[in-house]
Motif scaffolding. Structure first.
Motif, PDB file in Angstrom:
ATOM      1  N   THR A 134       0.840  -1.195   0.000  1.00 22.03           N
ATOM      2  CA  THR A 134       0.000   0.000   0.000  1.00 22.03           C
ATOM      3  C   THR A 134       0.868   1.235   0.000  1.00 22.03           C
ATOM      4  O   THR A 134       1.921   1.278   0.652  1.00 22.03           O
ATOM      5  CB  THR A 134      -0.924   0.036   1.232  1.00 22.03           C
ATOM      6  OG1 THR A 134      -0.123  -0.015   2.415  1.00 22.03           O
ATOM      7  CG2 THR A 134      -1.885  -1.131   1.226  1.00 22.03           C
ATOM      8  N   ALA A 135       0.427   2.229  -0.745  1.00 23.68           N
ATOM      9  CA  ALA A 135       1.168   3.481  -0.822  1.00 23.68           C
ATOM     10  C   ALA A 135       0.638   4.517   0.163  1.00 23.68           C
ATOM     11  O   ALA A 135       1.139   5.638   0.223  1.00 23.68           O
ATOM     12  CB  ALA A 135       1.099   4.036  -2.249  1.00 23.68           C
TER      13      ALA A 135
ATOM     14  N   ARG B 122      -2.194   5.987   0.012  1.00 21.02           N
ATOM     15  CA  ARG B 122      -2.992   6.990  -0.681  1.00 21.02           C
ATOM     16  C   ARG B 122      -4.460   6.873  -0.281  1.00 21.02           C
ATOM     17  O   ARG B 122      -4.997   5.766  -0.162  1.00 21.02           O
ATOM     18  CB  ARG B 122      -2.854   6.811  -2.196  1.00 21.02           C
ATOM     19  CG  ARG B 122      -3.616   7.841  -3.013  1.00 21.02           C
ATOM     20  CD  ARG B 122      -3.506   7.546  -4.504  1.00 21.02           C
ATOM     21  NE  ARG B 122      -4.227   8.520  -5.290  1.00 21.02           N
ATOM     22  CZ  ARG B 122      -3.708   9.653  -5.725  1.00 21.02           C
ATOM     23  NH1 ARG B 122      -2.445   9.938  -5.448  1.00 21.02           N
ATOM     24  NH2 ARG B 122      -4.427  10.499  -6.434  1.00 21.02           N
ATOM     25  N   VAL B 123      -5.107   8.010  -0.097  1.00 19.80           N
ATOM     26  CA  VAL B 123      -6.542   8.052   0.134  1.00 19.80           C
ATOM     27  C   VAL B 123      -7.211   8.315  -1.212  1.00 19.80           C
ATOM     28  O   VAL B 123      -7.047   9.385  -1.801  1.00 19.80           O
ATOM     29  CB  VAL B 123      -6.925   9.157   1.142  1.00 19.80           C
ATOM     30  CG1 VAL B 123      -8.441   9.224   1.298  1.00 19.80           C
ATOM     31  CG2 VAL B 123      -6.261   8.892   2.486  1.00 19.80           C
ATOM     32  N   PHE B 124      -7.925   7.329  -1.716  1.00 21.15           N
ATOM     33  CA  PHE B 124      -8.542   7.470  -3.025  1.00 21.15           C
ATOM     34  C   PHE B 124      -9.748   8.399  -2.947  1.00 21.15           C
ATOM     35  O   PHE B 124     -10.568   8.311  -2.030  1.00 21.15           O
ATOM     36  CB  PHE B 124      -8.968   6.106  -3.565  1.00 21.15           C
ATOM     37  CG  PHE B 124      -7.808   5.186  -3.819  1.00 21.15           C
ATOM     38  CD1 PHE B 124      -6.940   5.432  -4.869  1.00 21.15           C
ATOM     39  CD2 PHE B 124      -7.574   4.082  -3.015  1.00 21.15           C
ATOM     40  CE1 PHE B 124      -5.859   4.596  -5.114  1.00 21.15           C
ATOM     41  CE2 PHE B 124      -6.503   3.243  -3.250  1.00 21.15           C
ATOM     42  CZ  PHE B 124      -5.637   3.491  -4.306  1.00 21.15           C
ATOM     43  N   THR B 125      -9.851   9.275  -3.923  1.00 21.86           N
ATOM     44  CA  THR B 125     -10.909  10.279  -3.917  1.00 21.86           C
ATOM     45  C   THR B 125     -12.098   9.911  -4.781  1.00 21.86           C
ATOM     46  O   THR B 125     -13.145  10.553  -4.703  1.00 21.86           O
ATOM     47  CB  THR B 125     -10.351  11.629  -4.394  1.00 21.86           C
ATOM     48  OG1 THR B 125      -9.811  11.473  -5.735  1.00 21.86           O
ATOM     49  CG2 THR B 125      -9.237  12.111  -3.476  1.00 21.86           C
TER      50      THR B 125
ATOM     51  N   ASP C 109      -9.927   7.372  -9.506  1.00 17.55           N
ATOM     52  CA  ASP C 109      -8.628   7.571  -8.867  1.00 17.55           C
ATOM     53  C   ASP C 109      -7.994   6.230  -8.512  1.00 17.55           C
ATOM     54  O   ASP C 109      -6.765   6.074  -8.555  1.00 17.55           O
ATOM     55  CB  ASP C 109      -8.816   8.426  -7.615  1.00 17.55           C
ATOM     56  CG  ASP C 109      -7.500   8.892  -7.014  1.00 17.55           C
ATOM     57  OD1 ASP C 109      -6.529   9.077  -7.775  1.00 17.55           O
ATOM     58  OD2 ASP C 109      -7.442   9.072  -5.786  1.00 17.55           O
ATOM     59  N   ARG C 110      -8.820   5.256  -8.147  1.00 19.98           N
ATOM     60  CA  ARG C 110      -8.308   3.922  -7.840  1.00 19.98           C
ATOM     61  C   ARG C 110      -7.634   3.296  -9.056  1.00 19.98           C
ATOM     62  O   ARG C 110      -6.656   2.547  -8.927  1.00 19.98           O
ATOM     63  CB  ARG C 110      -9.441   3.013  -7.374  1.00 19.98           C
ATOM     64  CG  ARG C 110     -10.005   3.347  -5.999  1.00 19.98           C
ATOM     65  CD  ARG C 110     -11.091   2.335  -5.617  1.00 19.98           C
ATOM     66  NE  ARG C 110     -11.610   2.592  -4.288  1.00 19.98           N
ATOM     67  CZ  ARG C 110     -11.043   2.161  -3.163  1.00 19.98           C
ATOM     68  NH1 ARG C 110      -9.941   1.447  -3.229  1.00 19.98           N
ATOM     69  NH2 ARG C 110     -11.576   2.431  -1.993  1.00 19.98           N
TER      70      ARG C 110
ATOM     71  N   HIS D 164      -4.217   5.513 -10.034  1.00 16.17           N
ATOM     72  CA  HIS D 164      -3.061   5.430  -9.140  1.00 16.17           C
ATOM     73  C   HIS D 164      -3.135   4.172  -8.263  1.00 16.17           C
ATOM     74  O   HIS D 164      -3.056   4.263  -7.038  1.00 16.17           O
ATOM     75  CB  HIS D 164      -2.985   6.679  -8.254  1.00 16.17           C
ATOM     76  CG  HIS D 164      -2.989   7.959  -9.032  1.00 16.17           C
ATOM     77  ND1 HIS D 164      -4.134   8.707  -9.223  1.00 16.17           N
ATOM     78  CD2 HIS D 164      -1.991   8.609  -9.686  1.00 16.17           C
ATOM     79  CE1 HIS D 164      -3.835   9.775  -9.941  1.00 16.17           C
ATOM     80  NE2 HIS D 164      -2.552   9.743 -10.240  1.00 16.17           N
TER      81      HIS D 164
ATOM     82  N   ASP E 164      -2.269   0.843  -6.148  1.00 14.58           N
ATOM     83  CA  ASP E 164      -1.151   0.159  -5.525  1.00 14.58           C
ATOM     84  C   ASP E 164      -1.429  -1.343  -5.597  1.00 14.58           C
ATOM     85  O   ASP E 164      -2.405  -1.771  -6.228  1.00 14.58           O
ATOM     86  CB  ASP E 164      -0.934   0.631  -4.083  1.00 14.58           C
ATOM     87  CG  ASP E 164      -2.186   0.490  -3.209  1.00 14.58           C
ATOM     88  OD1 ASP E 164      -3.065  -0.332  -3.539  1.00 14.58           O
ATOM     89  OD2 ASP E 164      -2.272   1.197  -2.192  1.00 14.58           O
TER      90      ASP E 164
END
Length: 245
Positions: A51-52, A54-57, A61-62, A65, A67
Motif C-alpha cells: 500500500t502506498a 494513498r486516500v482514493f478520492t 482515482d483507484r 493510481h 497500488d
C-alpha cells in the motif's frame, strides 16, 4: 487446482473478500521472493510496499493510481457462469504500472526484447515469454482448436502487443507489456461504444463471446474484460495472480 475466487456483491472495498497478497508470490515465482508484512520482496533484493498510503478520492482515482492492494481488492470469478457484473466491479482492471513494468519491461524496447511469436490459428502474434504468458496463450489455442465452431469468435485477432495508454486515460494498457490479446471485434462489445461515461450508472451489458472461450482462457491464467462492469468482451490478459481454475 481452482485458483479463481467468487466475486462478492459488495460495491465498495471488500476487505474480507480481498485476494491474498501471497497470490502474487505464487503467480510470479521467477521474480518475487516473499512477503514481509506490508512489503513485497523481489528476488533482485528490491522491495515494493503493498500500500502506498494513498486516500482514493473516486473510483477513477483507484484506477489511475493503483497500488498492489488495489490490484487485489476485487477477486476475479474465474470459471463461473457468465453474467452482467455489478456496478464498479472491474476485477483485474487496476494495473500498477511499476509492478508490471518491472517484470515485463518499462519501455517499448524492453518489452519487445521479451516478445516471441505465438501461432494463433495461423495468425502470428507477438506475446511476452515472461512468466509463461506466451506458453499460456499457446495452451489456449491448442485447447480451442478442438472446437472449430468457436473459431469465428477467435479470429482474426485484433492485436496483442502495442505500447499505449488506455483510450481516454493515462493508464498503461496491458497490451503495452505484451500480455493481452483482443479477439475478433465483429463479436465484441465495449462499454464506451455505447456513449457512456466511465463509472456512469446503467452502462448496458452485452456479450456474444461463448462461455467455452472464456473458460478456456481462464483455465490458463487469463482474465476477461467481459467480467468487468466496464465491459470489453474482446479483451483477455494474462493475470495468473487473479485467474486460473
Amino acid at each position: 487446482m481452482r485458483r479463481g475466487l467468487i466475486l462478492g456483491a459488495c460495491l465498495g472495498v471488500c476487505a474480507s473478500a480481498q485476494v491474498s497478497p501471497t497470490r502474487l508470490v505464487t503467480a510470479y515465482p521467477a521474480f518475487l521472493a516473499r512477503l514481509d508484512g506490508n512489503t513485497l520482496l523481489w528476488k533482485d533484493d528490491t522491495s515494493m510496499p503493498l500500500t502506498a498510503g494513498r486516500v482514493f478520492t473516486s473510483p477513477a482515482d483507484r484506477l489511475d493510481h493503483p497500488d498492489l492492494r488495489e490490484l487485489l481488492r476485487q477477486p476475479y470469478p474465474a470459471c463461473t457462469p457468465l453474467h452482467a457484473p455489478a456496478y464498479a466491479q472491474d476485477p483485474g482492471r487496476a494495473r500498477p504500472a511499476v509492478f508490471f513494468g518491472k517484470m515485463y519491461g518499462s519501455s517499448p524496447a524492453a518489452v519487445k526484447a521479451k516478445l516471441v511469436v505465438v501461432n494463433w490459428f495461423g495468425q502470428p502474434l507477438m506475446f511476452s515469454r515472461v512468466n509463461g504468458a506466451a506458453d499460456a496463450l499457446r495452451a489456449v489455442e491448442h485447447e480451442l482448436t478442438a472446437q472449430p465452431a468457436l473459431r469465428k469468435y477467435l479470429t482474426p485477432s485484433a492485436g496483442t502487443y502495442l505500447w499505449r495508454v488506455v483510450a481516454g486515460s493515462t493508464r498503461q494498457s496491458a497490451h503495452s507489456w505484451g500480455i493481452a490479446i483482443d479477439l475478433n471485434t465483429r463479436y465484441s462489445a465495449y462499454w464506451e461504444w455505447s456513449g457512456y461515461r466511465e463509472f456512469q450508472h446503467g452502462i448496458p451489458y452485452a456479450n456474444r463471446v461463448p462461455q467455452a472461450v472464456v473458460w478456456a482462457f481462464e483455465r490458463h491464467g487469463f482474465v476477461w474484460g467481459g467480467r468487468w462492469y466496464h465491459s470489453d468482451t474482446m479483451h483477455f490478459e494474462y493475470r495468473p495472480e487473479l485467474s486460473g481454475c
